[in-house]
Structures are given as structure tokens and as C-alpha cells.
Design an enzyme around this catalytic site. Structure first.
Site: not given
Ligand code: BGC
Length: 825
Positions: A247
Site C-alpha cells: 500500500d
Molecule cells: C490506499 C490504497 C490506495 C493507495 C493509492 C492508499 O492510501 O490505502 O487503497 O490504492 O493509497 O492511492
């Protein structure tokens, strides 16, 4: 629907698939052999916010990723780059239709291809452990079987289009509080039977090309470093062969991550991989073979999506194009859940309709945070009903406006951004569709770079619609100077609190800086100067702040009175109630289930004067509906996506049936909900309830929910006539006994008699949908796999069948059992 419709070009012959896999694997090995350690290490870290570096020497294009899950935002966080916005994942799950989820996936693949995106950062398959979860709207259900089935359809659909997915967030990112660090303590049985189960089902049934490991820890190990769950369970036991991406900003340890099976650290350019990884290999801390394994996984992804020369992509020709508007509308109405319909209040009778609610005009079609996309257009309930109802039969009043919050300057503003260096020299200008500036990575106006940029001035004009006191403010961190009509109204600095989520600048609250009295129709000049300060630098190479505004506030009593007067004389009153972005978004959890502002009062006041009051609940997650027994009908529309208002008109007028069934139990009050604690104690959050979340917990009483899992009414009635079981399957015969064609979701629950082990009283074992015309009899075939009768045996460390007598129940919902039989296992 015909599953193979539109699948031309998709290789579906198993031998051919194996041959092509072998060709791709050979291409991957050949490419890997040509890379030196530094290049391999570099490939494993983001080159920017959304992509990996291209390696032209081996014919590898830059792999591009994008959120997800209801659209494809693309590499730019701006309304300049629109995407189809489908209904929220809760709505998709409410369709209980994996085939429809698959069509959603295909549409998203089409959007991804249009935007040059190879991997969609979706689906979110964490569970609705508690209604307070801030990203509840972005996940499917409290039930692992339903979540896994919808997720499987979705992943299959995206991959049918030749685009990868990252099933996320592996695992147990079920709430947002302290999400970067929280250590979720989960016993092996609930971990396997609940939280891992959807991931397992999707990996086994859809073979996803990617997975995203979560920010949080599980049982003391941070998920990006979780050797056991990633290498042993996900890859070892389940056979996952895709790539594992962190993530965003979750990867925090070079050796811990690579040994824990993390292939890619995002975003970049600064990551724990790249040079740090090459150095760790040279220092003997990690074997080069670990790096090779990760590179192989990335190259395999590239081969699959057609980004590696010499490797045939899995999908040579994308499936037939889908109409995004039509599909968004179909999913919306298929996901609407009609939870109450007294005296057949719906479909609407002929006559006048008094519509009220701020969200009826300014529809809230999607949830906040990384799931945000920018649809090209939005059909509000007011738009949809205006188009569908006879001229002159619809009136609209605001009634109650819960937002009360400053939002990026939009209506009446014409803005652009001027970028300057430290010496005040103009570097370039950028267009701004509204007051939100979000330039991530290289997405900067021409002539501007993160190195030379020192200040951004948002300048332009504002022509207010209404006279009165207008609020102006800022959102984001750093120094701001705000001017309205030639006067500087604020000059100061917004700092970050010590515990703030680093994405605060993205998702943080707008702050009011000044109120200025303006005259409707008279144009004034406005500007907001933002000076960058290293101390408040975003966690990524990005510029993120907003110029926010709120129009004159009307007296709330007066708003309610207006709505009541309109409702009093109308044949039907329709009230749209909603949550706001400050209630449901990424980065924080909810504190209660109450509708914000005075919306409850509005509903009560309208219902008091009109017995035919229909309430539409525009929220991605459960909210308390304290007046629910006092209104004629309640329709849950979730966040219904860009065509929500059109779908609403379809359903209210009766042109279409509302098709949804609750994917999650709807509590009456927060106090009744089984799990309501999302705050870690000394960094730990104990999943003390074990197996008992959602209906598994409600079944233990004493509280009774407002609406049961699986509940949802259509416009026809069904008689369940026969239930029979055979090896591994159950068959239900049922007849449409109503006056119109309809669709029924037949649910199958298992209830063990005299349970020798601790288990929930009942659980969903399977489901299927049928369609039938009036008077028509149809059969639903539902698989009853062995897993439905198994538990995770903590001693054997394996699944084990629990023999005994099971009641098999065919039901319209958990609270509406229709037929049952017993089965000896
Ligand atoms: C989120 C993800 C997301 C990523 C990119 C993170 O803060 O938890 O679900 O895909 O950001 O935007």
C-alpha cells in the site's frame, strides 16, 4: 447473462493457456537474465506516484497503476481527466451478482486501457467488521463468502480486459484508526474463516495478477513483511503467482520487506528498494535470489498485460466495448435496497412529488479518499426525476443541508494557478477545474518542477449565485495568503499535528479563514497564495492544497418549513438524506451512525404532514434511521455512481425493480452493533469477538437489527416451493407469484444441529439469482462446497470437516427463511 458474451479474443482453451503461460515464463526468464543487480533493484521501487521504471534494454514498458475501485482515476488527480464512476462497492455487493461484478470489471479494464493504466488498485475485500470503518463503503460485505464471490467476478472482469488488479488490503485493514501502525490481534480461526477467506476465494477462482499488502500489522508483524501470510499462505498454500505491491508508503524495511515477499514498494522515487536494496544484497543481508523472485513477479505481470516485448499478453484483443453510462445505471438500480415499502408506496403512484434534501440536488455519488474519481457528468436525483416525471409534477426544496462545510471553490469560480520560483520568477501556469490543486509526481504545469517550484498562486474571479455572507478558506498544510475583492483576508500558516496521518494534506479538513459579504451576480477577484515550506512537505513529491468556499447559510428552520409546506400538498414526498465527505472517507473512522445536520428532523417533519413519504438514503455505509417506522418507504441507494439519479428515477417510477439485498446487517443504533471499538490500545486492536462479526454476532442476540443481512424487497412476490439437496449442491424451485417480472436472490444458509465446536448459529453457504415472469416457475442451483462444512482446525493447522446434521435453509433473507431440509455430513 451469457458469460462468454463479448469475450472474443480471450484465450479460454486450457492447453492454449498453458502454452502461452510457458511462452510468457520463458520471456520473463530471458529478460531477468539480462538485468544487473542495480537495475533489478530499481525496477522494484516506484519511479513516481503511480508507475515503475521502463527498462528499454529488455523491452519493458513502464507499468502504470491507478485507483480503483469504482473507476480509473489515471495518473492525474484532477477533474481534467474524467473517468466513469460506478456505484460504491457496497452497492455492487448488494447486487449479489458476481456476473454483474464481472461486467463492471470489464468496463473498468476498458477505462484503464483508455488511460494507459496496466493495473487497477482494486478490489477492496476487507470485511465490514464494524459499521464505523471509515472505508466501509469501499468494501463489500460483512460476509466472507459474498465478498469473495463479488471480488472474484470483479477481478475476472478486469483481467478479461487484459488489465491487472491488486486485491487489497492484504489483510485485516478493516478500520482506519492508526492504520499505518495498528497491530490487529486475530486468532487463527477468524483470520482464516473470515478475513483471509475472500482473498483465498479470489486467488483460487480468479487467479489475480496482483495483491496489495496493507499498512497494518497482523499479530505483531507488519503486513508488507509478513513472510508467513504472504510467502507461506498466499503463495505457498493458495498458489498465488502475481505481484505483491505495498500500500502507498507502507513499505518501511528493505530487508524485512523483500524477505517478507513484497515485490514492489510504492510510491517513488524514494523507496526502501532501489539503491538500498542493491546495497543490502551487496552487504550480504539479503540473497540476490530474493530480488530475482520479486523481479520475476513484476516481469510476469508485465508479460500478462502486454508490457514486455516478446511475451504474448493474456488478452490480445479486448472484449467488445461496454457503454459506461448504461452499465453504471444498471448496477445502481440493481444495488438499490428497498428495505421498507408499506402499502406499496413504491412504485410511485400518479400525481405530484415533493422532492427535498441537499443531496437530491448535489448528489453524493462516491466516497472520499483514494477511491475518488472524477466523472464527466453526474445525474442527481433531481435531474433523474425531472427527466422521468411529467412536466409540472415535481417540486424541489433543500429541506436540510448537512454539508455546512467549505468545499473546493467551484460554482461561479474561474481559476488558474501561477507557479513561481524562490526569486518570484513565473515558471508556468496551470488550468484549474476548481479550487483543488493536487499535482502528484510529474503532473505539473509545463516549465514547473518540484525542484524549482516555490509558490503557487490560485487566481481568478468569483461571481456568486446568491447575495450574503460567503466563507473562504484553505485546506492543506503550509503558508497561505488569501485575498477577496482586493483585500487580504488571511495571511498565516497551517501546521500538522504530531499524530496526523501523512495523508492529512489530502484528506484533512478545510479551515474557514474569512467571511465576506458579496452581492449575487457581481464578480470579484480572488486569490490564494501558497508558499511551499520543506517542513510541511507532502510525504510524496506532490503539491496538495485547496482554495475552499461555502455560500451563504440559510436559516435551517426556514429550510425545513419550506420542505414541509411543499410536502403537505404533494401526493408523495421524497426525501433524500445523505452522509458527507467528513463522515465517510478514507483516513479516519466514523464516530457514530447519525445522519449529519438536521436531516432526521427534516424526515420527521415531512412524514408528519405526508403519510406517503419515501426516504432515499444516500450513504455508503449503515446510518441510523430513527424514523424508519414512521415513513412509508425506505430505499438505500448507497453511493450510486454518476448515473445514480437516473437509476433512482427508474426504480421510483417502477420502470425497473430495485434489485439489492443487504450485504451487511443494518443496525438500528450504534449501541446495538456487535463490534464498535476501532481504537487500538497500546498499538494493538484485539479482534476479541473472534468469529462473531456481522450477522454471526447479531444471531447471538439480544439486540435485533433494523434490517437483517440479505434483506431487500422487489416489486413482485415469490413462493419458494421445493428445496432438494444432492452431492455438493442444492436446488430451489420457486414461482413468481406477483403481477410483474422480477428477479430473486435465493440465499442458502447452513445451521448445524448440536454443534460439537464453537460456530455461528448460521452462515451463508451459497446463493443464486433467478428471473421469472408473472406466474413462472424457475429453479435456482446453488453449489454447496465442502468448505461450507469446514472450520479451520487450530491444532492441525488445516481445514477440517465437521461431521453432523445440518439444517439447510433456503431464504429470501436471513430473517425470512422459506424452506428447510436436513443434511447428514
Ligand atoms: C490506499 C490504497 C490506495 C493507495 C493509492 C492508499 O492510501 O490505502 O487503497 O490504492 O493509497 O492511492
Amino acid at each position: 447473462m451469457n458469460e462468454d458474451a463479448g469475450r472474443e479474443g480471450i484465450v479460454n482453451n486450457e492447453d492454449a493457456v498453458r502454452d502461452e503461460d510457458a511462452v510468457r515464463e520463458a520471456a520473463v526468464e530471458a529478460a531477468l537474465a539480462r538485468l544487473d543487480l542495480d537495475t533489478k533493484a530499481r525496477l522494484l521501487g516506484g519511479q513516481d506516484m503511480w508507475s515503475l521504471p521502463a527498462l528499454p534494454e529488455i523491452g519493458l514498458a513502464s507499468l502504470v497503476m491507478s485507483d480503483g475501485p469504482i473507476g480509473v482515476r489515471g495518473v492525474r488527480w484532477t477533474a481534467d481527466d474524467p473517468s466513469v464512476a460506478l456505484p460504491s462497492p457496497t452497492a455492487l455487493a448488494a447486487t449479489w451478482d458476481p456476473a454483474l461484478a464481472r461486467r463492471a470489471g470489464r468496463l473498468l479494464a476498458q477505462e484503464a486501457r483508455r488511460k494507459g493504466v496496466h493495473v487497477l488498485l482494486a478490489p477492496t475485500v476487507n470485511l465490514h467488521r464494524t459499521p464505523l470503518g471509515g472505508r466501509h463503503f469501499e468494501a463489500y460485505s460483512e460476509d466472507p463468502l459474498l465478498t469473495g464471490a463479488i471480488g472474484t467476478g470483479y477481478v475476472q472482469g478486469v483481467q478479461d480486459g487484459g488489465v491487472g488488479t491488486t486485491v487489497k488490503h492484504f489483510v485485516a485493514n478493516d478500520a482506519e484508526t492508526d492504520r499505518f501502525t495498528v497491530d490487529n490481534r486475530i486468532a487463527p480461526r477468524p483470520l482464516r474463516e473470515l478475513y483471509l477467506a475472500p482473498f483465498e476465494a479470489i486467488v483460487r477462482n480468479a487467479r489475480p495478477w496482483g495483491i496489495m499488502t496493507a499498512y497494518n500489522q497482523v499479530n505483531g508483524v507488519t503486513m508488507t513483511e509478513h513472510h508467513h501470510l504472504v510467502n507461506e499462505v498466499l503463495r505457498g498454500e493458495w498458489g498465488f503467482d502475481g505481484f505483491n505491491v505495498s500500500d502507498w508508503m507502507a513499505a518501511r524495511s528493505t530487508t524485512g520487506d523483500i524477505l517478507g515477499g513484497l515485490d514492489v514498494a510504492m510510491p517513488g522515487p524514494v523507496t526502501v528498494y532501489g539503491e538500498a536494496l542493491a546495497a543490502a544484497v551487496r552487504a550480504g543481508e539479503v540473497g540476490e535470489s530474493a530480488v530475482d523472485t520479486a523481479v520475476r513477479n513484476v516481469l510476469r505481470l508485465a508479460a500478462r498485460v502486454g508490457a514486455l516485448e516478446g511475451a504474448p499478453p493474456v488478452v490480445a484483443e479486448p472484449p467488445a466495448a461496454l457503454d459506461g453510462d448504461a452499465l453504471a445505471r444498471e448496477i445502481a438500480r440493481r444495488g438499490f435496497v428497498l428495505v421498507r415499502n408499506e402499502n406499496a408506496a413504491l412504485p410511485l403512484r400518479a400525481g405530484t412529488v415533493a422532492l427535498s434534501g441537499a443531496a437530491a440536488r448535489d448528489a453524493r455519488v462516491l466516497g472520499g479518499g483514494s477511491a475518488q474519481v472524477f466523472p464527466e457528468h453526474v445525474v442527481s436525483p433531481l435531474d433523474g426525476l425531472t427527466a422521468a416525471l411529467p412536466a409540472g409534477s415535481l417540486s424541489y426544496t433543500v429541506g436540510a443541508d448537512p454539508s455546512g462545510e467549505l468545499a473546493p471553490a467551484d460554482q461561479g469560480f474561474t481559476l488558474r494557478a501561477r507557479c513561481r520560483d524562490a526569486a518570484g520568477r513565473l515558471l508556468g501556469e496551470g488550468s484549474l477545474p476548481n479550487g483543488q490543486v493536487q499535482w502528484i509526481g510529474d503532473d505539473l504545469p509545463a516549465g514547473v518542477s518540484h525542484e524549482n517550484l516555490a509558490s503557487i498562486e490560485v487566481v481568478g474571479t468569483f461571481t456568486p449565485r446568491e447575495s450574503g455572507e460567503h466563507s473562504f478558506g484553505t485546506r492543506g498544510l503550509g503558508a497561505f495568503t488569501l485575498a477577496v475583492a482586493g483585500t487580504t483576508v488571511f495571511d498565516g500558516v497551517q501546521t500538522m499535528g504530531p499524530e496526523t496521518d501523512p495523508f492529512e494534506a489530502f484528506f484533512g479538513s478545510p479551515v474557514e479563514r474569512a467571511r465576506v459579504t458579496l452581492t449575487g451576480g457581481e464578480t470579484v477577484e480572488v486569490s490564494l497564495l501558497h508558499t511551499l515550506d520543506k517542513e510541511f512537505a507532502a510525504p510524496l513529491p506532490a503539491v496538495m492544497f485547496s482554495f475552499v468556499h461555502l455560500g451563504p447559510r440559510r436559516d435551517p428552520d426556514e429550510l425545513i418549513t419550506e420542505a414541509v409546506e411543499a410536502a403537505r400538498t404533494a401526493d408523495t414526498a421524497v426525501v433524500v438524506v445523505a452522509t458527507t465527505e467528513r463522515v465517510e472517507s478514507e483516513g479516519f473512522d466514523r464516530e457514530d451512525l447519525a445522519l449529519p445536520g438536521r436531516q432526521d428532523e427534516l424526515v420527521r417533519a415531512v412524514a408528519a404532514v405526508n403519510p406517503n413519504t419515501v426516504v432515499v438514503v444516500n450513504a455508503g455505509s449503515p446510518v441510523a434511521l430513527p424514523w424508519r417506522e414512521d415513513v412509508a418507504a425506505v430505499l438505500l441507494s448507497w453511493f450510486p455512481g454518476q448515473e445514480g439519479g437516473a437509476a433512482l428515477a427508474d426504480v421510483l417510477t417502477g420502470a425497473e425493480e430495485p434489485g439489492g439485498r443487504l450485504p451487511t446487517t443494518w443496525p438500528g443504533t450504534l449501541a446495538d452493533a456487535p463490534v464498535t471499538d476501532v481504537t487500538p490500545v497500546e498499538g494493538q486492536l484485539a479482534y476479541e469477538e473472534g468469529l462473531f462479526i456481522g450477522y454471526r454476532a447479531w444471531d447471538r442476540g439480544p439486540a435485533v437489527p433494523a434490517y437483517a443481512f440479505g434483506h431487500g424487497l422487489g416489486y413482485t412476490t415469490w413462493s419458494y416451493e421445493e428445496l432438494s439437496t444432492g452431492p455438493g449442491t442444492a436446488t430451489v424451485r420457486l414461482t413468481n407469484t406477483g403481477g410483474r417480472a422480477g428477479r430473486e436472490t435465493v440465499q442458502l444458509y447452513l445451521a448445524p444441529a448440536d454443534d460439537p465446536v464453537e460456530r455461528p448459529a448460521r452462515w451463508l453457504a451459497g446463493f443464486a439469482s433467478v428471473e421469472a415472469g408473472p406466474g413462472e416457475t424457475v429453479e435456482a442451483e446453488i453449489a454447496l462446497p465442502r468448505r461450507a462444512f469446514e472450520i479451520w482446525d487450530e491444532e492441525k493447522n488445516d481445514w477440517t470437516l465437521v461431521p453432523g446434521t445440518y439444517e439447510v435453509v433456503a431464504a429470501h433473507s436471513l430473517a425470512d427463511a422459506r424452506l428447510s431440509t436436513t443434511l447428514e455430513v
